[in-house]
Design a protein around this motif. Structure first.
Motif, PDB file in Angstrom:
ATOM      1  N   GLN B  58      15.508  -2.311  16.118  1.00 35.82           N
ATOM      2  CA  GLN B  58      16.565  -3.165  15.742  1.00 35.82           C
ATOM      3  C   GLN B  58      17.500  -2.622  14.795  1.00 35.82           C
ATOM      4  O   GLN B  58      18.519  -2.780  14.690  1.00 35.82           O
ATOM      5  CB  GLN B  58      16.035  -4.397  15.291  1.00 35.82           C
ATOM      6  N   PRO B 153      11.687  -8.245  17.629  1.00 34.32           N
ATOM      7  CA  PRO B 153      12.589  -8.607  16.781  1.00 34.32           C
ATOM      8  C   PRO B 153      14.142  -9.111  17.441  1.00 34.32           C
ATOM      9  O   PRO B 153      15.037  -9.401  17.110  1.00 34.32           O
ATOM     10  CB  PRO B 153      12.549  -8.203  15.557  1.00 34.32           C
ATOM     11  N   TYR B 154      14.133  -8.244  18.729  1.00 39.87           N
ATOM     12  CA  TYR B 154      15.349  -8.189  19.373  1.00 39.87           C
ATOM     13  C   TYR B 154      15.306  -8.895  20.665  1.00 39.87           C
ATOM     14  O   TYR B 154      16.464  -8.992  21.338  1.00 39.87           O
ATOM     15  CB  TYR B 154      15.889  -6.783  19.252  1.00 39.87           C
ATOM     16  N   ARG B 464      28.282 -12.866   0.082  1.00 44.74           N
ATOM     17  CA  ARG B 464      28.478 -12.006   0.758  1.00 44.74           C
ATOM     18  C   ARG B 464      27.440 -11.590   1.940  1.00 44.74           C
ATOM     19  O   ARG B 464      26.592 -11.993   2.031  1.00 44.74           O
ATOM     20  CB  ARG B 464      28.700 -10.612  -0.125  1.00 44.74           C
ATOM     21  N   ALA B 465      28.149 -10.792   2.977  1.00 45.89           N
ATOM     22  CA  ALA B 465      27.425 -10.521   4.060  1.00 45.89           C
ATOM     23  C   ALA B 465      28.162  -9.404   4.948  1.00 45.89           C
ATOM     24  O   ALA B 465      29.112  -8.956   4.808  1.00 45.89           O
ATOM     25  CB  ALA B 465      27.331 -11.740   5.082  1.00 45.89           C
ATOM     26  N   GLY B 466      27.372  -8.940   5.806  1.00 50.11           N
ATOM     27  CA  GLY B 466      27.857  -7.914   6.702  1.00 50.11           C
ATOM     28  C   GLY B 466      27.461  -8.214   8.212  1.00 50.11           C
ATOM     29  O   GLY B 466      26.118  -8.671   8.192  1.00 50.11           O
ATOM     30  N   TRP B 467      28.002  -7.916   9.324  1.00 51.03           N
ATOM     31  CA  TRP B 467      27.491  -8.178  10.438  1.00 51.03           C
ATOM     32  C   TRP B 467      27.949  -6.682  11.345  1.00 51.03           C
ATOM     33  O   TRP B 467      29.161  -6.226  11.136  1.00 51.03           O
ATOM     34  CB  TRP B 467      28.231  -9.458  10.971  1.00 51.03           C
ATOM     35  N   CYS B 468      26.966  -6.497  12.210  1.00 51.76           N
ATOM     36  CA  CYS B 468      27.128  -5.130  13.113  1.00 51.76           C
ATOM     37  C   CYS B 468      26.920  -5.521  14.483  1.00 51.76           C
ATOM     38  O   CYS B 468      26.070  -6.555  14.777  1.00 51.76           O
ATOM     39  CB  CYS B 468      26.157  -4.160  12.591  1.00 51.76           C
ATOM     40  N   GLN B 469      27.435  -4.959  15.323  1.00 52.40           N
ATOM     41  CA  GLN B 469      27.388  -5.483  16.900  1.00 52.40           C
ATOM     42  C   GLN B 469      25.804  -5.399  17.403  1.00 52.40           C
ATOM     43  O   GLN B 469      25.160  -4.234  17.021  1.00 52.40           O
ATOM     44  CB  GLN B 469      28.199  -4.464  17.570  1.00 52.40           C
ATOM     45  N   ASP B 470      25.272  -6.229  18.214  1.00 55.97           N
ATOM     46  CA  ASP B 470      24.253  -6.026  19.049  1.00 55.97           C
ATOM     47  C   ASP B 470      24.714  -5.349  20.434  1.00 55.97           C
ATOM     48  O   ASP B 470      24.258  -4.457  20.986  1.00 55.97           O
ATOM     49  CB  ASP B 470      23.499  -7.316  19.396  1.00 55.97           C
ATOM     50  N   ASP B 476      29.896 -11.128  20.572  1.00 56.13           N
ATOM     51  CA  ASP B 476      28.687 -11.149  19.743  1.00 56.13           C
ATOM     52  C   ASP B 476      29.107 -11.266  18.143  1.00 56.13           C
ATOM     53  O   ASP B 476      28.179 -11.612  17.464  1.00 56.13           O
ATOM     54  CB  ASP B 476      28.236  -9.603  19.871  1.00 56.13           C
ATOM     55  N   GLN B 488      23.164 -18.613  12.727  1.00 57.83           N
ATOM     56  CA  GLN B 488      23.400 -17.421  11.641  1.00 57.83           C
ATOM     57  C   GLN B 488      24.792 -18.026  11.143  1.00 57.83           C
ATOM     58  O   GLN B 488      25.278 -17.349  10.196  1.00 57.83           O
ATOM     59  CB  GLN B 488      23.917 -16.234  12.557  1.00 57.83           C
ATOM     60  N   TYR B 538      33.968  -1.329   8.513  1.00 58.44           N
ATOM     61  CA  TYR B 538      33.020  -0.402   8.086  1.00 58.44           C
ATOM     62  C   TYR B 538      33.591   0.930   8.658  1.00 58.44           C
ATOM     63  O   TYR B 538      34.016   1.095   9.906  1.00 58.44           O
ATOM     64  CB  TYR B 538      31.674  -0.445   8.237  1.00 58.44           C
TER      65      TYR B 538
END
Lengths: 339, 567
Positions: B58, B153-154, B464-470, B476, B488, B538
């Protein structure tokens, strides 16, 4: 003496057992779990992960499973597919009469949640020898610098030797390894290109981290040696030795030093336990695959079996070293006897 | 006792000798051979990647290595981000848009590393014939990843894109009931519950890459160790020094495809080091490519050589601060907008993060399929605007019944503690104070405690948070994270209009239309409702030696099969 040692070892197991209960309870009481991460898992997926490691069961059951896997041997038959949850330190094959590939397996510290292919035992096997080597090397550096510095400083009290030696010692204590490490790395590795910047495997890989790790400890040893030696040099038996006409060298090295080592040995025990079980900062800076990082990452990652393993490992070393220290006392000082 | 002191003397002499030996030995042995070896780093403070098993991976550090060994059915072109054929040379869609039939490239052999001969060898079946990657390997992979016993997990990503996926993942149905089929050796079919245009993107993701059933059954959890591991991509795992390094060697049997050609490099050595350690090695000449420690960015830009070796790439992630829209005061939309308008993203990027990040105006990063772009939507979303911030504040104070900003109780802004986040949060706190006179109370929390506290509606006023692509699609980001029913959605943001737009965009096939729908959805999320404050998009920062002939990736992952080492 033998009875003393046996008694102390029995105590050691009791201490570890009680400690395991306390740590197990504490770590499960801390908020957050191994699968809470920046990118959250959907609840259904998280539940599956929890189930895989039996984290959905009551904590008491989890504890008994855990301690049972360590203490109780089991017998397996047939070929066993490698599984990081069932990896045993001790595997004794039985004669064919007991069944197909019957094997007694014992001592399983469980899986680590942060690796899908390795068990805690795998990490012991691979990383502990590395930390052990580094720790012994660092201790050698600490003694090689600390003892002579302390002796010279004590024998030449209030001279330039004393001030220089203790200046070095104070520098060593004051500069943390997190500063000393990168500075050494930059000067010796990057600028002068004398030694590898990071890595592990060759002797030369060991020099910088062992020095960085040992230097601060050498300062401690130097100061202790100095203070203790100064005290011993005023004792009656030193005067006697001098009155016998012994040379100053024999008086110091033969009579005074051994007696003055008691405080040094007292700190060396725990220090040895701390060094050989790994040091987080040095391992990260120098890219060393040792145990030290697991003391930190297991807690931040709520890697429960790894938390237990690191704490029990350190505790076992610590208690063991204290027993060794007590035995060494008796050798260093004839007045100490265990009956 | 007989002269015990002589022992002590000997011992100290020995110790001194050891010390002297330390001092004498030195000198780095330079390695030289005809092989083209690329040495690079993987950012690791915690040691090893968790796994090299595609079904279980993941994290981006894992994927960087996995994608060199297991290219997907489809692959994302690292240079453009576009979807290209992978190990499927082409595919057909059924009339209802739900069933995809992939035609595999024939005769891609399974290979493994033989440590006795030090060579990459083809894997043979029991009768001695080479084994090839076939449709049944894909069927096995889909079934394995979704099987709850695998505990992937994915799995939740492919689960949504195959009929029966959710039931299998939740243990309500047997993996064999999944709508995946090997029509013949070279034809693989998968049926999704909904007709969604980006299905080929999903089907090419790593969790469902072909995996070797025989090796997995034989070696269990250890099938990902060198020698045991069977793979088929341009590189093969030859060594894994746990917590230290991973080595891949060229797979001479990889046929090469347009996006993933036959490699020119003979070997890639990944060293597991934090960015500071990588950078030190880079300077010493022992790494060809390195990550960049944030604290060195100024020095690198100022250095004549390093500045030429420095590269800022894009990374498909968004850094943001969320509100909990149900919490006191921040439940007021005008207050949320006031705070968002007061954040000077450009200043944060220029003065705090310094890594060429792009000030974010919305959530779904441009570059993702169907995400709005800055060229076509320069004014979409929200930007720093102190005047508008102040007028929103006036409205907010009226709503909330306060006479001045100083009367508003301090608002908690929580974050997972790290020096990088602390600096950004402090900047936001200062900007909000300066522009609006509002007090934000920073709350640095231990990361795992922090992440677990965000779930189940427990998020603090600001977080705070960050989100990256699946997968590289705006879906997504917008639907997966902020649809009203998303687990989420820690903002607890609920908007029927937003939900309708993201659902519509998901079902739409025309990319331009989808882009327009996501633009509208984003406007609700970050502007009208201001449920989150997008901070920046990012970047990945890299250093590569000038003799490395490389491509530049826009996906956040490098494809080393296209790299070479010059003289």
């Amino acid at each position: 003496m033998a009875a003393f040692v046996v008694r102390r070892f029995l105590w050691m197991f009791l201490i570890l057992f009680v400690l395991s209960i306390i740590v197990f309870a504490l770590m499960h009481a801390v908020p957050g779990g191994p699968f809470d991460q920046e990118k959250p898992l959907p609840p259904a997926t998280k539940a599956i992960m929890m189930e895989k490691y039996h984290l959905n069961e009551p904590v008491v059951n989890q504890y008994f499973d855990y301690i049972g896997d360590i203490l109780l041997p089991r017998v397996t038959y047939g070929r066993v597919v490698p599984d990081s949850a069932f990896d045993y330190l001790i595997n004794i094959p039985l004669p064919a009469a007991f069944g197909d590939q019957a094997t007694i397996r014992w001592v399983n510290f469980g899986p680590t949640y942060k690796s899908r292919s390795l068990s805690v035992n795998d990490i012991f096997r691979q990383n502990l020898p590395v930390s052990f080597q580094l720790g012994v090397a660092a201790l050698a550096v600490a003694l090689a610098i600390g003892l002579p510095l302390g002796i010279i400083a004590a024998l030449h009290r209030n001279t330039i030797y004393d001030y220089t030696g203790m200046g070095v010692a104070i520098f060593g204590v004051s500069v943390p390894v997190i500063i000393l490490g990168p500075v050494l790395q930059y000067l010796v590795g990057v600028q002068w290109k004398l030694l590898p910047v990071t890595g592990w495997g060759d002797f030369e890989d060991m020099i910088l981290p062992a020095f960085a790790l040992g230097f601060a400890q050498s300062a401690l040893i130097a100061r202790l040696t100095r203070a203790s030696l100064l005290q011993v040099m005023n004792e009656d038996f030193i005067r006697t030795a001098r009155a016998k006409g012994l040379s100053e060298r024999v008086v110091v090295l033969g009579h005074a030093l051994k007696n003055s080592l008691i405080p040094v040995v007292t700190v060396l025990g725990p220090l040895f336990a701390a060094l050989v079980t790994g040091t987080f900062v040095v391992e990260v800076i120098f890219g060393i695959p040792g145990m030290g990082r697991y003391f930190v990452t297991s807690v931040t990652g709520r890697d429960y079996p790894m938390i237990m393993a690191t704490i029990l490992l350190f505790a076992a070393f610590l208690v063991f070293m204290n027993i060794v220290v007590d035995i060494v006392y008796a050798w260093l000082d004839p007045r100490i006897r265990y009956d | 006792m007989q002269y015990p002191h002589t022992k002590a003397v000997r011992l100290s002499l020995l110790v001194l000798l050891i010390c002297a030996a330390f001092a004498v030995v030195g000198g780095v042995t330079a390695q030289s051979s005809g092989e083209k070896v690329l040495t690079t780093g993987i950012n690791q403070v915690g040691g090893d990647p968790e796994t090299l098993d595609p079904n279980l991976a993941q994290a981006s550090q894992e994927l960087a290595v996995i994608q060199e060994m297991f290219p997907g059915l489809t692959v994302q072109d690292t240079a453009t981000g576009d979807l290209k054929p992978g190990i499927a040379s082409s595919w057909d869609v059924s009339a209802d848009g739900k069933t995809y039939t992939y035609h595999l490239i024939q005769n891609i052999p399974w290979v493994h590393w033989n440590s006795q001969t030090n060579q990459v060898e083809q894997v043979k079946d029991s009768s001695g014939n080479p084994k090839y990657v076939t449709a049944s390997d894909l069927v096995y992979s889909w079934q394995r990843v979704l099987d709850p016993k695998t505990a992937s997990p994915y799995a939740y990503v492919p689960a949504d894109f195959v009929v029966g996926g959710d039931d299998v993942e939740n243990g309500k149905a047997d993996p064999s009931t999944l709508a995946v089929k090997a029509v013949d050796d070279w034809t693989f079919q998968v049926t999704a519950p909904d007709a969604v245009s980006f299905i080929p993107n999903i089907d090419g993701l790593w969790p469902t890459d072909p995996v070797p059933q025989d090796a997995i059954e034989q070696y269990g959890d250890q099938w990902t160790e060198p020698g045991n591991m069977e793979s088929y991509g341009p590189f093969v795992l030859s060594d894994w020094q746990h917590d230290a390094s991973i080595t891949l060697v060229k797979n001479p049997f990889w046929p090469g495809i347009t996006t993933v050609p036959q490699p020119k490099l003979d070997k890639i050595v990944y060293t597991l080091l934090d960015p500071a350690g990588q950078f030190a090695n880079f300077q010493a000449g022992t790494l060809d490519a390195s990550a960049v420690p944030v604290e060195q960015i100024d020095a690198i830009k100022a250095d004549a050589t390093l500045s030429k070796e420095y590269y800022v790439g894009t990374s498909p992630c968004t850094y943001y601060v969320g509100f909990n829209v149900t919490q006191p005061v921040v439940s007021d939309v005008h207050l949320r907008r006031a705070i968002s308008f007061a954040v000077d993203r450009q200043s944060i990027v220029d003065n705090v993060t310094k890594g060429g990040q792009v000030p974010a105006q919305w959530f779904a990063r441009p570059g993702l399929l169907a995400a709005p772009t800055l060229d076509s939507n320069p004014d979409l979303g929200i930007k720093y605007d102190p005047d508008q911030a102040k007028s929103e504040l006036t409205l907010a104070l009226k709503d909330l019944g306060y006479s001045s900003a100083a009367d508003v109780p301090a608002i908690t802004l929580a974050y997972n503690d790290s020096s990088g986040h602390a600096a950004i949060m402090a900047a936001i706190q200062q900007q909000v104070k300066d522009t609006l006179g509002l007090n934000l109370q920073l709350s640095a929390r231990e990361p795992t405690t922090y992440f677990s506290s965000l779930e189940n509606g427990g998020s603090p006023q600001m977080w705070r948070a960050g989100w990256c692509q699946d997968y590289p699609d705006a879906d997504d980001f917008d639907r997966v994270v902020f649809r009203s029913d998303s687990t989420q959605n820690n903002a607890l943001f609920k908007s029927a209009d937003f939900d309708k737009l993201v659902d519509q965009a998901r079902a739409e096939t025309d990319t331009a239309k989808r882009q327009a729908l996501y633009a509208q959805a984003e406007d609700i999320l970050v502007n009208q409702q201001a449920a989150i404050i997008p901070i920046y998009w990012y970047t990945t920062l890299e250093l590569t030696k000038s003799n490395i002939e490389r491509t530049y990736s826009v996906t956040g992952q490098e494809e080393y099969a296209t790299w070479d080492i010059g003289s």
